[in-house]
Design an enzyme around this catalytic site. Structure first.
Site, PDB file in Angstrom:
ATOM      1  N   LYS A   1      28.803   3.212  28.820  1.00 43.09           N
ATOM      2  CA  LYS A   1      27.396   2.926  29.134  1.00 43.09           C
ATOM      3  C   LYS A   1      27.160   3.035  30.627  1.00 43.09           C
ATOM      4  O   LYS A   1      26.071   3.370  31.065  1.00 43.09           O
ATOM      5  CB  LYS A   1      27.058   1.502  28.712  1.00 43.09           C
ATOM      6  CG  LYS A   1      26.978   1.315  27.243  1.00 43.09           C
ATOM      7  CD  LYS A   1      26.319  -0.027  26.974  1.00 43.09           C
ATOM      8  CE  LYS A   1      27.170  -0.890  26.085  1.00 43.09           C
ATOM      9  NZ  LYS A   1      27.837  -1.984  26.794  1.00 43.09           N
TER      10      LYS A   1
ATOM     11  N   LYS B   1      36.093  -0.250  37.807  1.00 41.88           N
ATOM     12  CA  LYS B   1      34.704  -0.631  38.075  1.00 41.88           C
ATOM     13  C   LYS B   1      34.518  -1.083  39.522  1.00 41.88           C
ATOM     14  O   LYS B   1      33.449  -0.896  40.095  1.00 41.88           O
ATOM     15  CB  LYS B   1      34.233  -1.711  37.100  1.00 41.88           C
ATOM     16  CG  LYS B   1      34.019  -1.185  35.683  1.00 41.88           C
ATOM     17  CD  LYS B   1      33.236  -2.170  34.826  1.00 41.88           C
ATOM     18  CE  LYS B   1      32.959  -1.592  33.444  1.00 41.88           C
ATOM     19  NZ  LYS B   1      32.266  -2.541  32.563  1.00 41.88           N
TER      20      LYS B   1
ATOM     21  N   LYS C   1      36.686   7.968  29.307  1.00 38.52           N
ATOM     22  CA  LYS C   1      36.062   7.411  28.106  1.00 38.52           C
ATOM     23  C   LYS C   1      34.542   7.469  28.201  1.00 38.52           C
ATOM     24  O   LYS C   1      33.985   7.410  29.297  1.00 38.52           O
ATOM     25  CB  LYS C   1      36.556   5.976  27.858  1.00 38.52           C
ATOM     26  CG  LYS C   1      35.739   4.875  28.492  1.00 38.52           C
ATOM     27  CD  LYS C   1      36.114   3.522  27.915  1.00 38.52           C
ATOM     28  CE  LYS C   1      35.197   2.439  28.461  1.00 38.52           C
ATOM     29  NZ  LYS C   1      33.898   2.338  27.789  1.00 38.52           N
TER      30      LYS C   1
HETATM   31  P1  ATP Z   1      30.469  -0.474  30.268  1.00 33.63           P
HETATM   32  O1  ATP Z   1      30.690   0.899  30.808  1.00 33.63           O
HETATM   33  O2  ATP Z   1      29.230  -1.163  30.789  1.00 33.63           O
HETATM   34  O3  ATP Z   1      31.711  -1.351  30.333  1.00 33.63           O
HETATM   35  P2  ATP Z   1      31.103   0.189  27.569  1.00 33.63           P
HETATM   36  O4  ATP Z   1      30.606   1.505  27.120  1.00 33.63           O
HETATM   37  O5  ATP Z   1      32.544   0.081  27.951  1.00 33.63           O
HETATM   38  O6  ATP Z   1      30.149  -0.286  28.739  1.00 33.63           O
HETATM   39  P3  ATP Z   1      31.224  -2.440  26.362  1.00 33.63           P
HETATM   40  O7  ATP Z   1      30.010  -3.256  26.055  1.00 33.63           O
HETATM   41  O8  ATP Z   1      32.035  -2.787  27.569  1.00 33.63           O
HETATM   42  O9  ATP Z   1      30.765  -0.898  26.458  1.00 33.63           O
HETATM   43  O10 ATP Z   1      32.196  -2.428  25.113  1.00 33.63           O
HETATM   44  C1  ATP Z   1      31.758  -2.749  23.799  1.00 33.63           C
HETATM   45  C2  ATP Z   1      32.794  -2.343  22.774  1.00 33.63           C
HETATM   46  O11 ATP Z   1      32.838  -0.916  22.672  1.00 33.63           O
HETATM   47  C3  ATP Z   1      34.218  -2.781  23.104  1.00 33.63           C
HETATM   48  O12 ATP Z   1      34.848  -3.168  21.888  1.00 33.63           O
HETATM   49  C4  ATP Z   1      34.865  -1.532  23.641  1.00 33.63           C
HETATM   50  O13 ATP Z   1      36.262  -1.531  23.429  1.00 33.63           O
HETATM   51  C5  ATP Z   1      34.171  -0.458  22.807  1.00 33.63           C
HETATM   52  N1  ATP Z   1      34.132   0.833  23.508  1.00 33.63           N
HETATM   53  C6  ATP Z   1      33.533   1.069  24.692  1.00 33.63           C
HETATM   54  N2  ATP Z   1      33.654   2.364  25.021  1.00 33.63           N
HETATM   55  C7  ATP Z   1      34.360   2.961  24.015  1.00 33.63           C
HETATM   56  C8  ATP Z   1      34.793   4.301  23.774  1.00 33.63           C
HETATM   57  N3  ATP Z   1      34.538   5.266  24.641  1.00 33.63           N
HETATM   58  N4  ATP Z   1      35.466   4.562  22.623  1.00 33.63           N
HETATM   59  C9  ATP Z   1      35.722   3.572  21.733  1.00 33.63           C
HETATM   60  N5  ATP Z   1      35.341   2.283  21.906  1.00 33.63           N
HETATM   61  C10 ATP Z   1      34.658   1.977  23.022  1.00 33.63           C
HETATM   62 MG    MG Z   2      33.257  -1.747  28.882  1.00 39.41          MG
END
Ligand code: ATP
Ligand code: MG
Length: 336
Positions: free
Chosen positions: A202, A113, A199
């Protein structure tokens, strides 16, 4: 003995996607009756990247409504907003002071990040894992259900616990409780639709990279039609040369509720032209009940507010108790 306690959260940043659902929320819902669950909206984590205040406020309600729409049941689960319980920020400061800097600069998420943020990386981004440790430790959580991407942060939490207890507690009377990760094999790492080696996130700038829980049927249709595939006929799991193929079959398996063997047999002779419409229909049908329930909940703001108010009171009592134990162990005298 009471039920084991589960703690987890999602940041109210951007749209929730299938990775968040299949990697995290779905698992909270499925296991919820076995545990005492504390599930929060991680709005302090949400400002570790540049943010817009109006959007943060709106996303907080959206996320609370999504939690309820996905099936969280208030008889087993407490839903609250992280910033409503000030102990999260306070414990973070205390734990910061015992956490070596190089533990944080070594974290993969920070490195990834930080690159995106360019030169002016906020201290909060570096400190994210200590805030996460505080979230978990305040509730003396036994289990933390997360996606694979958070595993390293959980290991860091365990390192912080051991260091704290070693410095400030008697060996037979630990102050902080050691938590365990709860990472399901299937769905733990859902990949981007535009690059099967990254992965789903968001924070990915491309909307085409993810399917959001609130996407309309048209959007789901468009994103799956345009998603990256490969030129090989016959679809298969677990071929490292075909990450997109593995990811799309995994999505189909989890959203349809079929077993891996059944999906492997069904798709082994298919081409993408046959598979994509099947995945589109399956995704639309799987998300419809969540979307319907979401619409009902988001329109009832006073209900949502009452859920969050109740959650705050319940969470605060537990968090305050742990914070007091930590402060006492560190030598603070408590106000009279
Ligand atoms: P950001 O990119 O802003 O970090 P994010 O998509 O990683 O957003 P988070 O809010 O950081 O979302 O994570 C929320 C939950 O979703 C955590 O438990 C994280 O491990 C899970 N998670 C995030 N992305 C994935 C993915 N691609 N596959 C499975 N689990 C995920
Ligand atoms: Mg995350």
């Amino acid at each position: 003995m009471g039920r084991q306690r589960v703690l987890s959260g999602v940041q109210p940043t951007g749209n929730l996607h299938l990775g968040n659902y299949l990697g995290a929320i779905r698992n909270w819902v499925e296991g919820q009756s076995q545990y005492e669950n504390f599930l929060f909206i991680a709005d302090l984590h949400a400002i570790t990247m540049p943010h817009d205040p109006a959007i943060l406020a709106a996303n907080t309600y959206t996320l609370a409504a999504i939690y309820l729409a996905c099936g969280l049941d208030l008889t087993h689960s407490t839903i609250f907003v992280q910033s409503h319980v000030s102990a999260h920020a306070e414990l973070t400061w205390l734990l910061n002071c015992i956490t070596p800097l190089n533990w944080l600069t070594d974290m993969i998420q920070f490195k990834e990040k930080a690159v995106k943020q360019g030169e002016n990386v906020g201290v909060g981004l570096l400190d994210y894992p200590v805030l996460m440790a505080s979230d978990i430790l305040l509730y003396e959580a036994d289990k933390v259900p997360v996606g694979e991407d958070q595993k390293q942060h959980l290991e860091l939490t365990r390192d912080i616990v051991n260091r704290f207890n070693h410095q400030f507690a008697e060996p037979d009377q630990p102050v902080l409780k050691l938590p365990e990760p709860l990472i399901r094999k299937e769905g733990a790492r859902i990949m981007s639709l535009t690059d099967g080696t990254k992965k789903m996130s968001k924070s990915d700038p491309s909307e085409l990279s993810r399917i959001n829980l609130l996407d309309s049927p048209d959007e789901i249709n468009k994103k799956i039609k345009r998603c990256k595939t490969d030129p090989i006929r016959g679809l298969e799991f677990d071929n490292p040369e075909r990450p997109e193929c593995n990811n799309l079959l995994t999505l189909y398996m989890l959203l349809s509720g079929k077993t891996k063997e059944a999906v492997a047999a069904e798709c082994q002779d298919m081409g993408w032209g046959q598979f994509k419409p099947l995945l589109i229909e399956t995704a639309i049908n799987a998300l419809k009940p969540i979307q319907d329930k979401y619409q009902a909940v988001i329109n009832d703001k006073s209900y949502l507010e009452s859920v969050l108010r109740h959650g705050k009171h319940k969470a605060e009592a537990i968090a305050h108790h742990t914070l007091t134990k930590v402060k006492t162990a560190m030598g603070y005298s408590l106000p009279l």
